[in-house]
Design a protein around this motif. Structure first.
Motif, short mmCIF file in Angstrom:
data_model
loop_
_atom_site.label_atom_id
_atom_site.label_comp_id
_atom_site.label_asym_id
_atom_site.label_seq_id
_atom_site.Cartn_x
_atom_site.Cartn_y
_atom_site.Cartn_z
N ALA A 73 -4.66 37.76 -13.20
CA ALA A 73 -4.96 36.43 -12.66
C ALA A 73 -4.38 35.34 -13.55
O ALA A 73 -3.81 34.35 -13.05
N TRP A 74 -4.51 35.50 -14.85
CA TRP A 74 -3.98 34.52 -15.80
C TRP A 74 -2.46 34.43 -15.71
O TRP A 74 -1.90 33.33 -15.69
N LEU A 75 -1.79 35.58 -15.62
CA LEU A 75 -0.33 35.56 -15.48
C LEU A 75 0.08 34.84 -14.20
O LEU A 75 1.01 34.03 -14.20
N GLY A 76 -0.60 35.16 -13.11
CA GLY A 76 -0.30 34.50 -11.84
C GLY A 76 -0.50 33.00 -11.90
O GLY A 76 0.30 32.22 -11.38
N ALA A 77 -1.57 32.57 -12.57
CA ALA A 77 -1.84 31.14 -12.71
C ALA A 77 -0.77 30.46 -13.55
O ALA A 77 -0.34 29.34 -13.24
N ARG A 78 -0.30 31.13 -14.59
CA ARG A 78 0.77 30.57 -15.44
C ARG A 78 2.05 30.37 -14.64
O ARG A 78 2.69 29.32 -14.72
N VAL A 79 2.42 31.37 -13.86
CA VAL A 79 3.65 31.28 -13.06
C VAL A 79 3.50 30.16 -12.02
O VAL A 79 4.39 29.34 -11.86
N ALA A 80 2.36 30.12 -11.33
CA ALA A 80 2.13 29.08 -10.32
C ALA A 80 2.19 27.68 -10.94
O ALA A 80 2.80 26.76 -10.38
N TYR A 81 1.57 27.53 -12.10
CA TYR A 81 1.57 26.22 -12.78
C TYR A 81 2.99 25.79 -13.12
O TYR A 81 3.38 24.66 -12.88
N HIS A 82 3.76 26.69 -13.69
CA HIS A 82 5.11 26.31 -14.11
C HIS A 82 6.05 26.11 -12.93
O HIS A 82 6.96 25.30 -13.00
N ARG A 83 5.84 26.82 -11.85
CA ARG A 83 6.64 26.57 -10.63
C ARG A 83 6.32 25.20 -10.05
O ARG A 83 7.19 24.47 -9.63
N GLN A 84 5.04 24.86 -10.02
CA GLN A 84 4.60 23.59 -9.46
C GLN A 84 5.08 22.41 -10.31
O GLN A 84 5.42 21.35 -9.78
N ASN A 85 5.11 22.59 -11.62
CA ASN A 85 5.46 21.50 -12.51
C ASN A 85 6.92 21.51 -12.98
O ASN A 85 7.27 20.76 -13.87
N ALA A 86 7.72 22.36 -12.38
CA ALA A 86 9.13 22.46 -12.77
C ALA A 86 9.94 21.30 -12.22
O ALA A 86 10.97 20.94 -12.75
N ALA A 87 9.47 20.69 -11.17
CA ALA A 87 10.25 19.62 -10.53
C ALA A 87 10.14 18.30 -11.23
O ALA A 87 9.44 17.98 -12.07
#
Length: 87
Positions: A73-87
């Motif tokens: 869950a933590w790994l998934g949250a990290r990936v989601a956070y960085h995808r969302q904030n990459a722009a």
């Protein structure tokens, strides 16, 4: 429980592979850890190795399964956070 033990051994082998062939994990690790990726490859490898070994023994299996769920869950949250904030 043989399936959980086998899964634990596979997870432990994947964790060990982070140290043997870290470049193999670089592209996938950058998604969740764009800064200091090399350090996080080793940290994630150690975590997967420990959780996998924990799953192979009946005495530590439940804790390792809970830990694996939290870690996933933590790994998934990290990936989601960085995808969302990459722009």
């Amino acid at each position: 429980m043989p399936l959980l033990r086998t899964g634990g051994l596979l997870l432990a082998a994947t964790g060990a592979a982070h140290f043997v062939a870290p470049k193999m994990f670089e592209s996938i690790s950058k998604a969740g850890f764009p800064n200091d990726t090399e350090t996080w490859i080793r940290r994630n490898g150690a975590t997967e190795l420990a959780l996998g070994l924990g799953m192979t023994f009946a005495r530590t299996r439940k804790a390792a399964l809970v830990g694996t769920g939290v870690y996933t869950a933590w790994l998934g949250a990290r990936v989601a956070y960085h995808r969302q904030n990459a722009a």
